[in-house]
Design a protein around this motif. Structure first.
Motif, PDB file in Angstrom:
ATOM      1  N   ALA A  97      -4.861  -1.539   1.558  1.00 20.78           N
ATOM      2  CA  ALA A  97      -4.627  -2.698   0.693  1.00 20.78           C
ATOM      3  C   ALA A  97      -5.950  -3.319   0.256  1.00 20.78           C
ATOM      4  O   ALA A  97      -6.110  -3.738  -0.899  1.00 20.78           O
ATOM      5  CB  ALA A  97      -3.762  -3.727   1.418  1.00 20.78           C
ATOM      6  N   TYR A  98      -6.901  -3.366   1.181  1.00 27.21           N
ATOM      7  CA  TYR A  98      -8.224  -3.890   0.841  1.00 27.21           C
ATOM      8  C   TYR A  98      -8.897  -2.991  -0.190  1.00 27.21           C
ATOM      9  O   TYR A  98      -9.547  -3.465  -1.123  1.00 27.21           O
ATOM     10  CB  TYR A  98      -9.073  -3.993   2.109  1.00 27.21           C
ATOM     11  N   GLY A  99      -8.718  -1.690  -0.027  1.00 27.59           N
ATOM     12  CA  GLY A  99      -9.277  -0.762  -0.990  1.00 27.59           C
ATOM     13  C   GLY A  99      -8.646  -0.894  -2.367  1.00 27.59           C
ATOM     14  O   GLY A  99      -9.304  -0.658  -3.385  1.00 27.59           O
ATOM     15  N   MET A 100      -7.372  -1.293  -2.410  1.00 28.12           N
ATOM     16  CA  MET A 100      -6.684  -1.521  -3.686  1.00 28.12           C
ATOM     17  C   MET A 100      -7.157  -2.798  -4.370  1.00 28.12           C
ATOM     18  O   MET A 100      -6.912  -2.994  -5.562  1.00 28.12           O
ATOM     19  CB  MET A 100      -5.174  -1.624  -3.465  1.00 28.12           C
ATOM     20  N   GLY A 101      -7.785  -3.672  -3.578  1.00 29.05           N
ATOM     21  CA  GLY A 101      -8.227  -4.947  -4.119  1.00 29.05           C
ATOM     22  C   GLY A 101      -7.156  -6.012  -4.145  1.00 29.05           C
ATOM     23  O   GLY A 101      -7.322  -7.052  -4.785  1.00 29.05           O
ATOM     24  N   ILE A 102      -6.061  -5.796  -3.394  1.00 26.11           N
ATOM     25  CA  ILE A 102      -4.973  -6.776  -3.427  1.00 26.11           C
ATOM     26  C   ILE A 102      -5.093  -7.808  -2.318  1.00 26.11           C
ATOM     27  O   ILE A 102      -4.437  -8.854  -2.358  1.00 26.11           O
ATOM     28  CB  ILE A 102      -3.598  -6.088  -3.370  1.00 26.11           C
ATOM     29  N   ALA A 156     -11.138 -13.865   4.159  1.00 27.16           N
ATOM     30  CA  ALA A 156     -12.076 -14.986   4.077  1.00 27.16           C
ATOM     31  C   ALA A 156     -12.692 -15.220   5.442  1.00 27.16           C
ATOM     32  O   ALA A 156     -12.035 -15.041   6.472  1.00 27.16           O
ATOM     33  CB  ALA A 156     -11.358 -16.249   3.601  1.00 27.16           C
ATOM     34  N   HIS A 157     -13.959 -15.614   5.447  1.00 27.57           N
ATOM     35  CA  HIS A 157     -14.663 -15.946   6.691  1.00 27.57           C
ATOM     36  C   HIS A 157     -14.617 -14.778   7.686  1.00 27.57           C
ATOM     37  O   HIS A 157     -14.411 -14.977   8.887  1.00 27.57           O
ATOM     38  CB  HIS A 157     -14.097 -17.212   7.321  1.00 27.57           C
ATOM     39  N   ASN A 158     -14.784 -13.563   7.175  1.00 26.06           N
ATOM     40  CA  ASN A 158     -14.795 -12.351   7.998  1.00 26.06           C
ATOM     41  C   ASN A 158     -13.479 -12.105   8.727  1.00 26.06           C
ATOM     42  O   ASN A 158     -13.441 -11.451   9.774  1.00 26.06           O
ATOM     43  CB  ASN A 158     -15.930 -12.401   9.020  1.00 26.06           C
ATOM     44  N   LYS A 159     -12.385 -12.606   8.167  1.00 25.50           N
ATOM     45  CA  LYS A 159     -11.069 -12.390   8.758  1.00 25.50           C
ATOM     46  C   LYS A 159     -10.045 -12.027   7.682  1.00 25.50           C
ATOM     47  O   LYS A 159     -10.142 -12.485   6.546  1.00 25.50           O
ATOM     48  CB  LYS A 159     -10.601 -13.630   9.524  1.00 25.50           C
ATOM     49  N   LEU A 160      -9.057 -11.224   8.088  1.00 24.77           N
ATOM     50  CA  LEU A 160      -7.935 -10.888   7.210  1.00 24.77           C
ATOM     51  C   LEU A 160      -6.640 -11.558   7.654  1.00 24.77           C
ATOM     52  O   LEU A 160      -5.643 -11.494   6.945  1.00 24.77           O
ATOM     53  CB  LEU A 160      -7.735  -9.366   7.175  1.00 24.77           C
ATOM     54  N   ALA A 208       0.832  -1.205   0.000  1.00 27.19           N
ATOM     55  CA  ALA A 208       0.000   0.000   0.000  1.00 27.19           C
ATOM     56  C   ALA A 208       0.866   1.254   0.000  1.00 27.19           C
ATOM     57  O   ALA A 208       0.591   2.221  -0.721  1.00 27.19           O
ATOM     58  CB  ALA A 208      -0.941  -0.006   1.199  1.00 27.19           C
ATOM     59  N   ARG A 209       1.926   1.253   0.809  1.00 25.60           N
ATOM     60  CA  ARG A 209       2.821   2.407   0.845  1.00 25.60           C
ATOM     61  C   ARG A 209       3.574   2.557  -0.482  1.00 25.60           C
ATOM     62  O   ARG A 209       3.724   3.667  -1.002  1.00 25.60           O
ATOM     63  CB  ARG A 209       3.829   2.259   1.987  1.00 25.60           C
TER      64      ARG A 209
END
Length: 202
Positions: free
Chosen positions: A113-118, A122-126, A83-84
């Motif tokens: 990073a989530y906003g970038m789509g990378i 899964a299962h409500n966890k990162l 992200a950086r």
């Protein structure tokens, strides 16, 4: 902030420096010191010159006198690094994930990073503090570089059957574009990766 449209070679160099930061150094921006510090765990191998250059340029600060080049890269560190490096500034809403609190040092990095789509989770966890596997690294890098999954791979590797279905196409894309070559006829997709090894991938 790192510009979004830097050449990939420059981005790779920045990621090389950032990926070697230990968790505590990633948690906040630190101004470069006037004099380059000495690290008790500075290696004497292929990575030494790159590490010393990163320190001299203020890109690598370390923590507690160490840079931890052999430490296992975590999912949170990977997300923050990429992200950086790509200058991501938009933080997506990740409140639906139960294992990332807003008080965690990696919350912003994971949200960007989530906003970038990378990263997708899964299962409500990162799983931010879990060591990241090589196939997860391949997938994140391929998505960051806007590579599309590919169905075939150039070259012969004996462990292609070890790829998860969701990661295989991204791994193939990185191989076909020359980002990774494997070693001894293997890509080791389920293996863990150190900060120094991640730098070598790039």
């Amino acid at each position: 902030m790192i510009a979004k449209k830097l050449p990939l070679a420059v981005l790779a160099m920045l990621v090389l420096a950032l990926c070697l930061l230990p968790m505590t150094a990633l948690a906040e921006d630190v101004a470069p010191a006037a004099d380059a510090p000495q690290f008790s765990d500075m290696p004497d191998d292929w990575s030494t010159a790159a590490l010393e250059s990163a320190v001299a340029n203020g890109l690598l600060t370390g923590a507690h006198g160490k840079i931890m080049p052999d430490g296992r890269l975590t999912r949170a560190e990977m997300a923050t690094i990429v992200a950086r490096a790509f200058g991501a500034i938009k933080a997506a809403d990740i409140s639906a994930f139960s294992d990332v609190k807003i008080s965690d040092w990696y919350h912003t990095g994971m949200a960007r990073a989530y906003g970038m789509g990378i990263i997708q989770g899964a299962h409500n966890k990162l799983d931010p503090e879990q060591p990241i596997t090589r196939e997860q690294v391949f997938t994140i890098l391929a998505r960051a570089f806007k590579l599309q999954p590919e169905e075939t791979v150039t070259g012969s590797f004996s462990d292609l059957d070890q790829f998860s279905d969701w990661a295989r196409g991204y791994g193939y894309a990185l191989v076909n574009q020359g980002y990774i070559q494997g070693a001894q006829g293997k890509l080791n997709p389920q293996g863990l990766i150190t900060r120094a090894e991640f730098a070598q991938v790039l």
